[in-house]
Design a protein around this motif. Structure first.
Motif, mmCIF file in Angstrom:
data_model
loop_
_atom_site.group_PDB
_atom_site.id
_atom_site.type_symbol
_atom_site.label_atom_id
_atom_site.label_comp_id
_atom_site.label_asym_id
_atom_site.label_seq_id
_atom_site.Cartn_x
_atom_site.Cartn_y
_atom_site.Cartn_z
ATOM 1 N N ALA A 102 0.836 -1.207 0.000
ATOM 2 C CA ALA A 102 0.000 0.000 0.000
ATOM 3 C C ALA A 102 0.866 1.250 0.000
ATOM 4 O O ALA A 102 0.632 2.201 -0.779
ATOM 5 N N ALA A 103 1.879 1.261 0.838
ATOM 6 C CA ALA A 103 2.747 2.454 0.930
ATOM 7 C C ALA A 103 3.495 2.674 -0.382
ATOM 8 O O ALA A 103 3.645 3.810 -0.856
ATOM 9 N N GLY A 104 3.944 1.587 -0.992
ATOM 10 C CA GLY A 104 4.654 1.691 -2.271
ATOM 11 C C GLY A 104 3.753 2.270 -3.351
ATOM 12 O O GLY A 104 4.169 3.124 -4.145
ATOM 13 N N LEU A 105 2.503 1.823 -3.385
ATOM 14 C CA LEU A 105 1.561 2.333 -4.397
ATOM 15 C C LEU A 105 1.240 3.806 -4.141
ATOM 16 O O LEU A 105 1.151 4.613 -5.080
ATOM 17 N N ALA A 106 1.064 4.147 -2.866
ATOM 18 C CA ALA A 106 0.732 5.551 -2.541
ATOM 19 C C ALA A 106 1.826 6.474 -3.065
ATOM 20 O O ALA A 106 1.548 7.536 -3.646
ATOM 21 N N LYS A 107 3.072 6.055 -2.895
ATOM 22 C CA LYS A 107 4.198 6.889 -3.331
ATOM 23 C C LYS A 107 4.250 6.954 -4.864
ATOM 24 O O LYS A 107 4.362 8.022 -5.458
ATOM 25 N N VAL A 152 -7.574 -0.453 -3.803
ATOM 26 C CA VAL A 152 -7.002 -1.780 -3.549
ATOM 27 C C VAL A 152 -7.910 -2.514 -2.563
ATOM 28 O O VAL A 152 -8.515 -1.898 -1.684
ATOM 29 N N CYS A 153 -8.012 -3.826 -2.744
ATOM 30 C CA CYS A 153 -8.908 -4.639 -1.925
ATOM 31 C C CYS A 153 -8.111 -5.734 -1.233
ATOM 32 O O CYS A 153 -7.923 -6.834 -1.787
ATOM 33 N N SER A 168 -5.198 -1.647 8.558
ATOM 34 C CA SER A 168 -3.809 -1.173 8.453
ATOM 35 C C SER A 168 -3.526 -0.617 7.062
ATOM 36 O O SER A 168 -2.812 0.374 6.904
ATOM 37 N N VAL A 169 -4.122 -1.236 6.037
ATOM 38 C CA VAL A 169 -3.931 -0.711 4.676
ATOM 39 C C VAL A 169 -4.627 0.651 4.554
ATOM 40 O O VAL A 169 -4.082 1.590 3.969
ATOM 41 N N ALA A 170 -5.825 0.762 5.118
ATOM 42 C CA ALA A 170 -6.528 2.053 5.062
ATOM 43 C C ALA A 170 -5.705 3.134 5.764
ATOM 44 O O ALA A 170 -5.617 4.271 5.293
ATOM 45 N N ALA A 171 -5.069 2.781 6.864
ATOM 46 C CA ALA A 171 -4.233 3.764 7.576
ATOM 47 C C ALA A 171 -3.043 4.164 6.706
ATOM 48 O O ALA A 171 -2.694 5.350 6.599
ATOM 49 N N ALA A 172 -2.447 3.176 6.044
ATOM 50 C CA ALA A 172 -1.284 3.476 5.186
ATOM 51 C C ALA A 172 -1.674 4.337 3.992
ATOM 52 O O ALA A 172 -0.842 5.043 3.430
ATOM 53 N N LEU A 173 -2.953 4.289 3.597
ATOM 54 C CA LEU A 173 -3.399 5.023 2.408
ATOM 55 C C LEU A 173 -4.211 6.266 2.765
ATOM 56 O O LEU A 173 -4.757 6.923 1.873
ATOM 57 N N SER A 174 -4.284 6.590 4.059
ATOM 58 C CA SER A 174 -5.225 7.644 4.473
ATOM 59 C C SER A 174 -4.933 8.990 3.824
ATOM 60 O O SER A 174 -5.843 9.767 3.562
ATOM 61 N N ALA A 175 -3.653 9.282 3.555
ATOM 62 C CA ALA A 175 -3.334 10.591 2.960
ATOM 63 C C ALA A 175 -3.139 10.474 1.451
ATOM 64 O O ALA A 175 -2.599 11.380 0.820
ATOM 65 N N SER A 181 -1.885 -6.976 -9.442
ATOM 66 C CA SER A 181 -2.038 -5.906 -8.438
ATOM 67 C C SER A 181 -1.170 -6.164 -7.209
ATOM 68 O O SER A 181 -1.133 -5.360 -6.281
ATOM 69 N N LEU A 182 -0.452 -7.292 -7.222
ATOM 70 C CA LEU A 182 0.337 -7.641 -6.033
ATOM 71 C C LEU A 182 1.755 -7.087 -6.074
ATOM 72 O O LEU A 182 2.520 -7.273 -5.139
ATOM 73 N N LYS A 183 2.088 -6.431 -7.180
ATOM 74 C CA LYS A 183 3.425 -5.842 -7.281
ATOM 75 C C LYS A 183 3.280 -4.357 -7.544
ATOM 76 O O LYS A 183 2.562 -3.949 -8.473
ATOM 77 N N VAL A 184 4.001 -3.544 -6.777
ATOM 78 C CA VAL A 184 3.924 -2.089 -6.943
ATOM 79 C C VAL A 184 4.178 -1.721 -8.397
ATOM 80 O O VAL A 184 3.428 -0.945 -9.005
#
Ligand code: PEP
Length: 251
Positions: free
Chosen positions: A23-28, A40-41, A49-56, A237-240
């Protein structure tokens, strides 16, 4: 004009560390994309935890399943409100693995879609034919039947929350992809059916994703079809890198 929508279905993959890292890799990687809706699902245990990583970020979170009852004695199930509580906005409903491995029926799927929309979640409603159904020339009948049964009783106002994902079962996780023409033929049929069931304006607004071995190589040709409005992506979808390349190709 329909905004493209690319969603990743992580299925039963990842652990708590790799889910957050992905999640963090995709956000960046995707922070500058604003012309595509992205979601992402992850597995339900990692939603929070994924929602927290993507919150911003510009990436929304979806669940892979939901139960239609509000609460109570339904061991192992998760309600719409619980999903919303984790930070979810989307939920995949009627995925072929739930239809054909777990045994979900059109009637159950219809109840889940109605419950999700009533609660404010945005369903990604999956439909698609088996290989033998395609070979027997039954694709349109099977898919139309799934659409009618899945959407039964949903009024014009509520239907607009939905995304439809056409996923030929023979193409999911197999490396076989529908050709762009095959995808367009079914997507066009679905849009025509939505127009009959509701009206042309609604049919033009509802997004129809394609799913089934979508990957960086075939993203552009699938997305070039007039009625393909996005992708529901499993393995890639499993690889950034793969997922970001696909989203950027669409953006
Ligand atoms: C899916 O699970 O929805 C899917 C399309 O999987 P894959 O991309 O791996 O075929």
């Amino acid at each position: 004009m329909r905004k493209p929508f690319i969603a990743g279905n992580w299925k039963m993959n990842m652990n708590s560390a790799t889910a957050v890292a992905l999640a963090a890799g995709l956000a960046k990687e995707l922070e500058d994309v604003d012309t595509v809706d992205i979601a992402v699902c992850p597995p339900s245990v990692y939603l929070q935890s994924v929602a927290a990583a993507l919150s911003a970020s510009n990436i929304a979170v979806g669940a892979q399943n939901v139960y239609f009852e509000g609460n109570g004695a339904f061991t192992g199930e998760i309600s719409c409100d619980m999903l919303k509580d984790t930070g979810c906005s989307y939920v995949i409903i009627g995925h072929s693995e739930r239809r054909h491995v777990i045994g979900e029926t059109d009637e159950l799927i219809n109840k889940k879609i109605a419950a999700a929309i009533n609660s404010g979640l945005l369903p990604i409603f999956c439909i698609g034919e088996l290989l033998e159904e395609r070979q027997a020339g039954k694709t349109n009948d099977v898919v139309a039947d799934q659409v009618k049964k899945g959407l039964a009783g949903l009024c014009e106002e509520r239907i607009q929350a939905i995304t439809i994902a056409y996923e030929p079962v023979w193409a999911i996780g197999t490396g076989l992809t529908a050709t762009p023409d095959q995808a367009q033929q079914v997507h066009g049929m679905i849009r025509g059916l939505l127009s009959e069931l509701y009206n042309e304006d609604i049919a033009e607004r509802i997004r129809i994703q394609y799913g089934g071995s979508a990957k960086p190589d075939n993203t552009s040709e699938l997305m070039a079809q007039p009625d393909v409005d996005g992708l529901l992506v499993g393995g890639a979808s499993l690889k950034v890198e793969d997922f970001s390349v696909m989203v950027k190709a669409v953006a």
